[in-house]
Design a protein around this motif. Sequence first.
Motif, PDB file in Angstrom:
ATOM      1  N   HIS A 169      64.853  12.539  30.807  1.00  0.00           N
ATOM      2  CA  HIS A 169      65.511  11.332  30.309  1.00  0.00           C
ATOM      3  C   HIS A 169      65.632  11.295  28.785  1.00  0.00           C
ATOM      4  CE1 HIS A 169      66.950   7.250  30.387  1.00  0.00           C
ATOM      5  NE2 HIS A 169      65.938   6.832  29.647  1.00  0.00           N
ATOM      6  N   LYS A 170      64.487  11.378  28.067  1.00  0.00           N
ATOM      7  CA  LYS A 170      64.543  11.243  26.616  1.00  0.00           C
ATOM      8  C   LYS A 170      63.202  11.505  25.951  1.00  0.00           C
ATOM      9  CE  LYS A 170      63.147   6.481  25.864  1.00  0.00           C
ATOM     10  NZ  LYS A 170      63.429   5.316  25.060  1.00  0.00           N
ATOM     11  N   PHE A 171      63.249  11.648  24.627  1.00  0.00           N
ATOM     12  CA  PHE A 171      62.086  11.552  23.759  1.00  0.00           C
ATOM     13  C   PHE A 171      62.190  10.210  23.054  1.00  0.00           C
ATOM     14  CE2 PHE A 171      62.043  16.075  24.328  1.00  0.00           C
ATOM     15  CZ  PHE A 171      60.697  16.399  24.305  1.00  0.00           C
ATOM     16  N   GLY A 172      61.067   9.577  22.833  1.00  0.00           N
ATOM     17  CA  GLY A 172      61.056   8.309  22.131  1.00  0.00           C
ATOM     18  C   GLY A 172      59.972   8.297  21.077  1.00  0.00           C
ATOM     19  N   CYS A 173      59.997   7.270  20.244  1.00  0.00           N
ATOM     20  CA  CYS A 173      59.026   7.119  19.165  1.00  0.00           C
ATOM     21  C   CYS A 173      58.574   5.667  19.135  1.00  0.00           C
ATOM     22  CB  CYS A 173      59.688   7.510  17.846  1.00  0.00           C
ATOM     23  SG  CYS A 173      58.595   7.376  16.423  1.00  0.00           S
ATOM     24  N   THR A 174      57.284   5.458  19.006  1.00  0.00           N
ATOM     25  CA  THR A 174      56.732   4.110  18.937  1.00  0.00           C
ATOM     26  C   THR A 174      55.392   4.132  18.217  1.00  0.00           C
ATOM     27  OG1 THR A 174      56.118   2.160  20.235  1.00  0.00           O
ATOM     28  CG2 THR A 174      55.584   4.312  21.198  1.00  0.00           C
ATOM     29  N   ASN A 175      55.017   2.986  17.684  1.00  0.00           N
ATOM     30  CA  ASN A 175      53.673   2.888  17.117  1.00  0.00           C
ATOM     31  C   ASN A 175      52.735   2.136  18.066  1.00  0.00           C
ATOM     32  OD1 ASN A 175      54.723   0.330  16.746  1.00  0.00           O
ATOM     33  ND2 ASN A 175      53.936   0.084  14.681  1.00  0.00           N
ATOM     34  N   ASN A 176      53.224   1.820  19.276  1.00  0.00           N
ATOM     35  CA  ASN A 176      52.390   1.155  20.278  1.00  0.00           C
ATOM     36  C   ASN A 176      52.824   1.678  21.653  1.00  0.00           C
ATOM     37  OD1 ASN A 176      51.170  -0.616  22.118  1.00  0.00           O
ATOM     38  ND2 ASN A 176      51.210  -2.309  20.670  1.00  0.00           N
ATOM     39  N   ILE A 177      52.226   2.766  22.073  1.00  0.00           N
ATOM     40  CA  ILE A 177      52.654   3.446  23.304  1.00  0.00           C
ATOM     41  C   ILE A 177      52.413   2.589  24.539  1.00  0.00           C
ATOM     42  CG2 ILE A 177      50.504   4.763  23.607  1.00  0.00           C
ATOM     43  CD1 ILE A 177      54.080   6.058  24.273  1.00  0.00           C
ATOM     44  N   GLU A 178      51.329   1.813  24.560  1.00  0.00           N
ATOM     45  CA  GLU A 178      51.050   0.985  25.729  1.00  0.00           C
ATOM     46  C   GLU A 178      52.131  -0.084  25.903  1.00  0.00           C
ATOM     47  OE1 GLU A 178      48.664   1.508  23.333  1.00  0.00           O
ATOM     48  OE2 GLU A 178      47.366   2.908  24.417  1.00  0.00           O
ATOM     49  N   LYS A 179      52.486  -0.753  24.819  1.00  0.00           N
ATOM     50  CA  LYS A 179      53.519  -1.781  24.896  1.00  0.00           C
ATOM     51  C   LYS A 179      54.868  -1.176  25.256  1.00  0.00           C
ATOM     52  CE  LYS A 179      55.730  -5.515  22.371  1.00  0.00           C
ATOM     53  NZ  LYS A 179      55.798  -6.253  21.111  1.00  0.00           N
ATOM     54  N   ARG A 180      55.200  -0.021  24.666  1.00  0.00           N
ATOM     55  CA  ARG A 180      56.482   0.614  24.968  1.00  0.00           C
ATOM     56  C   ARG A 180      56.558   0.997  26.436  1.00  0.00           C
ATOM     57  NH1 ARG A 180      60.236   2.871  21.568  1.00  0.00           N
ATOM     58  NH2 ARG A 180      59.515   1.109  20.331  1.00  0.00           N
ATOM     59  N   ALA A 181      55.485   1.560  26.982  1.00  0.00           N
ATOM     60  CA  ALA A 181      55.474   1.928  28.400  1.00  0.00           C
ATOM     61  C   ALA A 181      55.651   0.689  29.273  1.00  0.00           C
ATOM     62  CB  ALA A 181      54.177   2.650  28.742  1.00  0.00           C
ATOM     63  N   ARG A 182      54.982  -0.387  28.886  1.00  0.00           N
ATOM     64  CA  ARG A 182      55.086  -1.631  29.652  1.00  0.00           C
ATOM     65  C   ARG A 182      56.508  -2.186  29.603  1.00  0.00           C
ATOM     66  NH1 ARG A 182      50.836  -3.514  27.445  1.00  0.00           N
ATOM     67  NH2 ARG A 182      51.866  -4.828  25.895  1.00  0.00           N
ATOM     68  N   THR A 183      57.119  -2.250  28.425  1.00  0.00           N
ATOM     69  CA  THR A 183      58.461  -2.830  28.304  1.00  0.00           C
ATOM     70  C   THR A 183      59.519  -1.962  28.972  1.00  0.00           C
ATOM     71  OG1 THR A 183      58.824  -1.854  26.120  1.00  0.00           O
ATOM     72  CG2 THR A 183      57.943  -4.098  26.185  1.00  0.00           C
ATOM     73  N   ASN A 207      65.347  15.277  20.985  1.00  0.00           N
ATOM     74  CA  ASN A 207      66.397  14.814  21.892  1.00  0.00           C
ATOM     75  C   ASN A 207      67.593  15.757  21.861  1.00  0.00           C
ATOM     76  OD1 ASN A 207      65.582  12.445  23.355  1.00  0.00           O
ATOM     77  ND2 ASN A 207      65.491  11.371  21.410  1.00  0.00           N
ATOM     78  N   ILE A 208      67.990  16.192  20.685  1.00  0.00           N
ATOM     79  CA  ILE A 208      69.119  17.119  20.554  1.00  0.00           C
ATOM     80  C   ILE A 208      68.769  18.471  21.170  1.00  0.00           C
ATOM     81  CG2 ILE A 208      70.507  18.411  18.884  1.00  0.00           C
ATOM     82  CD1 ILE A 208      70.340  15.817  17.105  1.00  0.00           C
ATOM     83  N   ALA A 209      67.573  18.983  20.867  1.00  0.00           N
ATOM     84  CA  ALA A 209      67.157  20.295  21.376  1.00  0.00           C
ATOM     85  C   ALA A 209      67.081  20.326  22.900  1.00  0.00           C
ATOM     86  CB  ALA A 209      65.804  20.685  20.779  1.00  0.00           C
ATOM     87  N   TYR A 210      66.689  19.227  23.513  1.00  0.00           N
ATOM     88  CA  TYR A 210      66.569  19.157  24.972  1.00  0.00           C
ATOM     89  C   TYR A 210      67.850  18.686  25.657  1.00  0.00           C
ATOM     90  CZ  TYR A 210      61.550  20.123  25.170  1.00  0.00           C
ATOM     91  OH  TYR A 210      60.319  20.723  25.114  1.00  0.00           O
ATOM     92  N   GLY A 211      68.894  18.442  24.872  1.00  0.00           N
ATOM     93  CA  GLY A 211      70.176  18.044  25.440  1.00  0.00           C
ATOM     94  C   GLY A 211      70.270  16.576  25.821  1.00  0.00           C
ATOM     95  N   TYR A 212      69.347  15.758  25.320  1.00  0.00           N
ATOM     96  CA  TYR A 212      69.402  14.318  25.562  1.00  0.00           C
ATOM     97  C   TYR A 212      70.271  13.675  24.472  1.00  0.00           C
ATOM     98  CZ  TYR A 212      65.072  15.240  28.219  1.00  0.00           C
ATOM     99  OH  TYR A 212      64.129  15.718  29.081  1.00  0.00           O
ATOM    100  N   PRO A 213      70.892  12.539  24.760  1.00  0.00           N
ATOM    101  CA  PRO A 213      71.631  11.843  23.700  1.00  0.00           C
ATOM    102  C   PRO A 213      70.649  11.375  22.618  1.00  0.00           C
ATOM    103  CG  PRO A 213      71.963  10.769  25.840  1.00  0.00           C
ATOM    104  CD  PRO A 213      70.958  11.857  26.039  1.00  0.00           C
ATOM    105  N   PRO A 214      70.968  11.602  21.360  1.00  0.00           N
ATOM    106  CA  PRO A 214      70.043  11.166  20.311  1.00  0.00           C
ATOM    107  C   PRO A 214      70.002   9.639  20.210  1.00  0.00           C
ATOM    108  CG  PRO A 214      72.009  12.131  19.346  1.00  0.00           C
ATOM    109  CD  PRO A 214      72.112  12.303  20.835  1.00  0.00           C
ATOM    110  N   ASN A 215      68.811   9.106  20.025  1.00  0.00           N
ATOM    111  CA  ASN A 215      68.628   7.669  19.815  1.00  0.00           C
ATOM    112  C   ASN A 215      68.938   7.329  18.367  1.00  0.00           C
ATOM    113  OD1 ASN A 215      67.514   7.418  22.415  1.00  0.00           O
ATOM    114  ND2 ASN A 215      65.459   7.858  21.673  1.00  0.00           N
ATOM    115  N   ARG A 216      68.996   6.042  18.070  1.00  0.00           N
ATOM    116  CA  ARG A 216      69.057   5.614  16.676  1.00  0.00           C
ATOM    117  C   ARG A 216      67.756   6.076  16.015  1.00  0.00           C
ATOM    118  NH1 ARG A 216      69.782  -0.684  15.240  1.00  0.00           N
ATOM    119  NH2 ARG A 216      67.996  -0.817  16.633  1.00  0.00           N
ATOM    120  N   HIS A 217      67.847   6.535  14.771  1.00  0.00           N
ATOM    121  CA  HIS A 217      66.666   7.020  14.054  1.00  0.00           C
ATOM    122  C   HIS A 217      65.617   5.918  13.982  1.00  0.00           C
ATOM    123  CE1 HIS A 217      64.146   8.685  10.877  1.00  0.00           C
ATOM    124  NE2 HIS A 217      64.734   9.855  11.105  1.00  0.00           N
ATOM    125  N   TYR A 218      64.353   6.272  14.142  1.00  0.00           N
ATOM    126  CA  TYR A 218      63.259   5.305  14.160  1.00  0.00           C
ATOM    127  C   TYR A 218      63.247   4.437  12.902  1.00  0.00           C
ATOM    128  CZ  TYR A 218      58.658   3.342  15.099  1.00  0.00           C
ATOM    129  OH  TYR A 218      57.621   2.493  15.346  1.00  0.00           O
TER     130      TYR A 218
END
Length: 87
Positions: free
Chosen positions: A13-27, A55-66
């Motif tokens: 699906h994707k790579f993501g970036c967060t400073n709160n992994i628990e909240k991101r997983a929950r949301t 994301n680019i290397a794995y062929g996923y659409p790039p997200n907006r930069h963090y």
Amino acid sequence: MTDIFYIYHVPGHKFGCTNNIEKRARTQRLKEEDYQIFCIIGDPQMAGDVEMSLNIAYGYPPNRHYMQTLEALKAITPEGAITEPAP
């Protein structure tokens, strides 16, 4: 205190970036087995660069930069507060 940014991978699906992994997983309604923490980085600019590159290397659409996401949050939250506190 040093900020910590998690680069996480949702396989297929994707790579993501967060400073709160628990909240991101929950949301995003991710179970622990649905994602993997790929790496932890202490600089938000570098974290965003790594997320986008992966994301680019794995062929996923790039997200907006963090960094763009952080700037958008600062623009809409009181006193520039980041809405995801560090764990």
